[in-house]
Design an enzyme around this catalytic site. Structure first.
Site, mmCIF file in Angstrom:
data_model
loop_
_atom_site.group_PDB
_atom_site.id
_atom_site.type_symbol
_atom_site.label_atom_id
_atom_site.label_comp_id
_atom_site.label_asym_id
_atom_site.label_seq_id
_atom_site.Cartn_x
_atom_site.Cartn_y
_atom_site.Cartn_z
ATOM 1 N N HIS A 108 -11.217 -26.689 9.170
ATOM 2 C CA HIS A 108 -10.112 -26.889 8.204
ATOM 3 C C HIS A 108 -8.836 -26.528 8.671
ATOM 4 C CE1 HIS A 108 -9.400 -26.995 3.482
ATOM 5 N NE2 HIS A 108 -8.271 -26.428 4.188
ATOM 6 N N CYS B 1 -2.602 -23.693 -0.296
ATOM 7 C CA CYS B 1 -2.919 -22.718 -1.205
ATOM 8 C C CYS B 1 -1.872 -21.969 -2.023
ATOM 9 C CB CYS B 1 -3.875 -21.655 -0.265
ATOM 10 S SG CYS B 1 -4.549 -20.364 -1.451
ATOM 11 N N HIS C 288 -4.518 -26.849 8.755
ATOM 12 C CA HIS C 288 -3.174 -27.101 8.164
ATOM 13 C C HIS C 288 -2.454 -27.356 8.984
ATOM 14 C CE1 HIS C 288 -3.959 -26.584 3.596
ATOM 15 N NE2 HIS C 288 -5.253 -25.876 3.896
ATOM 16 N N ASN D 123 -2.534 -29.775 4.548
ATOM 17 C CA ASN D 123 -3.576 -30.025 5.335
ATOM 18 C C ASN D 123 -3.262 -31.187 6.584
ATOM 19 O OD1 ASN D 123 -4.866 -29.541 2.631
ATOM 20 N ND2 ASN D 123 -6.351 -29.087 4.015
ATOM 21 N N ARG E 101 -8.867 -31.381 -3.883
ATOM 22 C CA ARG E 101 -8.982 -30.184 -4.256
ATOM 23 C C ARG E 101 -7.894 -29.395 -3.701
ATOM 24 N NH1 ARG E 101 -8.725 -25.589 -1.628
ATOM 25 N NH2 ARG E 101 -10.150 -26.301 -0.017
ATOM 26 N N ASP E 102 -7.661 -29.145 -2.221
ATOM 27 C CA ASP E 102 -6.578 -28.506 -1.536
ATOM 28 C C ASP E 102 -5.310 -29.074 -1.813
ATOM 29 O OD1 ASP E 102 -5.676 -26.464 -0.179
ATOM 30 O OD2 ASP E 102 -7.073 -27.057 1.817
HETATM 31 N N1 COA Z 1 -14.697 -21.025 -14.134
HETATM 32 C C1 COA Z 1 -13.980 -20.870 -15.184
HETATM 33 N N2 COA Z 1 -13.563 -19.594 -15.729
HETATM 34 C C2 COA Z 1 -14.027 -18.394 -15.152
HETATM 35 C C3 COA Z 1 -14.503 -18.624 -13.895
HETATM 36 C C4 COA Z 1 -14.886 -19.912 -13.217
HETATM 37 N N3 COA Z 1 -15.541 -19.920 -12.066
HETATM 38 N N4 COA Z 1 -14.642 -17.535 -13.328
HETATM 39 C C5 COA Z 1 -14.113 -16.597 -14.343
HETATM 40 N N5 COA Z 1 -13.649 -17.349 -15.510
HETATM 41 C C6 COA Z 1 -12.910 -16.876 -16.537
HETATM 42 C C7 COA Z 1 -13.747 -15.818 -17.184
HETATM 43 O O1 COA Z 1 -14.863 -16.274 -18.061
HETATM 44 C C8 COA Z 1 -12.523 -14.948 -18.066
HETATM 45 O O2 COA Z 1 -12.454 -15.476 -19.013
HETATM 46 P P1 COA Z 1 -12.137 -14.729 -20.414
HETATM 47 O O3 COA Z 1 -10.820 -13.901 -19.993
HETATM 48 O O4 COA Z 1 -11.462 -15.955 -21.320
HETATM 49 O O5 COA Z 1 -13.162 -14.019 -20.837
HETATM 50 C C9 COA Z 1 -11.624 -14.918 -16.939
HETATM 51 O O6 COA Z 1 -11.886 -16.073 -16.178
HETATM 52 C C10 COA Z 1 -11.584 -13.578 -16.164
HETATM 53 O O7 COA Z 1 -12.547 -13.494 -15.300
HETATM 54 P P2 COA Z 1 -12.984 -12.477 -14.104
HETATM 55 O O8 COA Z 1 -14.188 -12.627 -13.731
HETATM 56 O O9 COA Z 1 -12.505 -11.132 -14.631
HETATM 57 O O10 COA Z 1 -11.986 -13.161 -13.130
HETATM 58 P P3 COA Z 1 -10.843 -12.679 -12.448
HETATM 59 O O11 COA Z 1 -9.798 -12.767 -13.516
HETATM 60 O O12 COA Z 1 -10.935 -11.529 -11.713
HETATM 61 O O13 COA Z 1 -10.354 -13.901 -11.521
HETATM 62 C C11 COA Z 1 -11.524 -15.804 -10.196
HETATM 63 C C12 COA Z 1 -11.311 -14.180 -10.243
HETATM 64 C C13 COA Z 1 -12.213 -15.689 -8.848
HETATM 65 C C14 COA Z 1 -12.324 -16.387 -11.153
HETATM 66 C C15 COA Z 1 -10.015 -16.363 -10.110
HETATM 67 O O14 COA Z 1 -9.063 -15.723 -9.249
HETATM 68 C C16 COA Z 1 -9.934 -17.465 -9.300
HETATM 69 O O15 COA Z 1 -10.511 -18.607 -10.150
HETATM 70 N N6 COA Z 1 -9.490 -17.844 -8.281
HETATM 71 C C17 COA Z 1 -9.328 -19.305 -7.648
HETATM 72 C C18 COA Z 1 -8.535 -19.222 -6.577
HETATM 73 C C19 COA Z 1 -8.426 -20.531 -5.972
HETATM 74 O O16 COA Z 1 -9.087 -21.507 -6.512
HETATM 75 N N7 COA Z 1 -7.741 -20.503 -4.906
HETATM 76 C C20 COA Z 1 -7.654 -21.791 -4.120
HETATM 77 C C21 COA Z 1 -8.713 -22.000 -3.319
HETATM 78 S S1 COA Z 1 -8.502 -21.560 -1.600
HETATM 79 ZN ZN ZN Z 2 -6.838 -25.514 3.012
#
Ligand code: COA
Ligand code: ZN
Length: 310
Positions: free
Chosen positions: A205, A238, A207, A247, A13-14
């Protein structure tokens, strides 16, 4: 009695989340199954996040479907919101890890909302997880400092931990997203949490951004923390934090723990083989050291090196 330390592998994942080249699903499955085979007790195998935010992990459900679930290794995934919880439950994960950051700016960058909004959203995640019978843990990113805001007050970490407890989570992890932790900060945060939220077991956790990841583990061990997260070969980082690097490395950590007399249940040779294989797949030299040097008693023939003379 031997003290058992739980090592959680987070590389798939990370680590994979920051790789630009898409790692084919079958390759991910092969690598993670090697980790299962090495006896790693918990693997964070992917995230159920927006595929637009993290395209590399868009195949989380397909990856899980290919994993060997027969050994007792738990397959955990990161989930930011209710949609992620539904996807994770449908895929059949063993454990959900919700995540947010202790600093507002990093939370905005990472999940596009404020801390309070993330916490409110977790109520729905808990309902979905409870209905599916899936335990939930909470991960706090930038728990030792934020690359945008600097120091993060320990009270802020404590506040989020209390909310996790009140939501019914069963553990929490302190994430050192960009390697800002130091031994005194580890001691301070662990003591604060144990005093104010003693119900939640702590995972750490780290890094290795500034080269003191394992030193921070030593501080955690002295504070009685038994759960550590690490990435095989030292992958990791990240995509939404400036200056994030790998990490702490799982094999280096396991090597150190075994040499100190702790038990992990992990076969170090098999783990090193998985680390060398991921290095091959990624195609560049990765930071892990024990996978290259071998354990300390791997002896060499004197004929391998020249004799200094003259
Ligand atoms: N899985 C799949 N799709 C998702 C989702 C999820 N968990 N959450 C939201 N979406 C989709 C929505 O369905 C929407 O799709 P559409 O535009 O096709 O309708 C789109 O993403 C936007 O949804 P919204 O709720 O407005 O989210 P956002 O644009 O504000 O983004 C997150 C918020 C949390 C979904 C996004 O920022 C994200 O996935 N971040 C992950 C960051 C990460 O993994 N970082 C590393 C780990 S530390
Ligand atoms: Zn990390």
């Amino acid at each position: 009695m031997t003290r058992r330390i739980i090592v959680t592998e987070v590389g798939p994942r990370d680590g994979f989340q920051i790789e630009r080249e898409f790692i084919p699903t079958a390759t991910k499955i092969e690598l993670i199954n090697q980790l299962v085979e090495a006896g790693v007790p918990i693997i964070e195998f992917s995230s159920f996040v927006s595929p637009r935010a993290v395209p590399q992990l868009a195949d989380a459900a397909e990856v899980l479907a290919g994993l060997d679930r027969s050994t007792g290794t738990k397959c955990a995934a990161l989930v930011p919101n209710a949609k992620g919880a539904e996807r994770a439950a449908a895929a059949g994960v063993d454990e959900i890890r919700v995540f947010l950051s202790a600093s507002e700016t990093h939370n905005q960058k990472n999940v596009n909302r404020g801390i309070e909004a993330s916490l409110e959203g977790f109520e729905e995640v808990m309902r979905i997880a409870n209905d599916a019978g899936i335990p939930v843990e909470g991960a706090i990113a930038t728990a030792f400092g934020c690359p945008f805001e600097g120091d993060v007050p320990v009270e802020q970490v404590g506040h989020i931990a209390r909310r996790f407890r009140d939501l019914g989570m069963k553990g929490l992890s302190l994430g050192d997203t960009t390697g800002m932790a130091t031994p005194p900060l580890v001691v301070e945060r662990c003591r604060h949490l144990r005093e104010h939220v003693p119900e939640l077991p702590i995972a750490l956790h780290f890094h290795n951004t500034r080269g003191i990841g394992l030193v921070n583990v030593m501080a955690g061990l002295a504070e009685g923390v038994d759960i550590y997260e690490a990435s095989f070969a030292g992958l990791g980082g990240c995509p939404f934090a400036a200056g994030a690097t790998g990490n702490i490395c799982t094999e280096d950590l396991v090597y150190m723990l075994h040499e100190m007399g702790f038990e992990t249940g992990i076969d170090l040779d098999k783990l090193c083989a998985a680390a060398r294989r991921v290095e091959e797949v990624i195609g560049r030299t990765l930071p892990g050291q024990v996978m290259k040097a071998g354990p300390r008693l791997r002896l060499h023939s004197p004929d391998e090196v020249a004799t200094a003379a003259g």
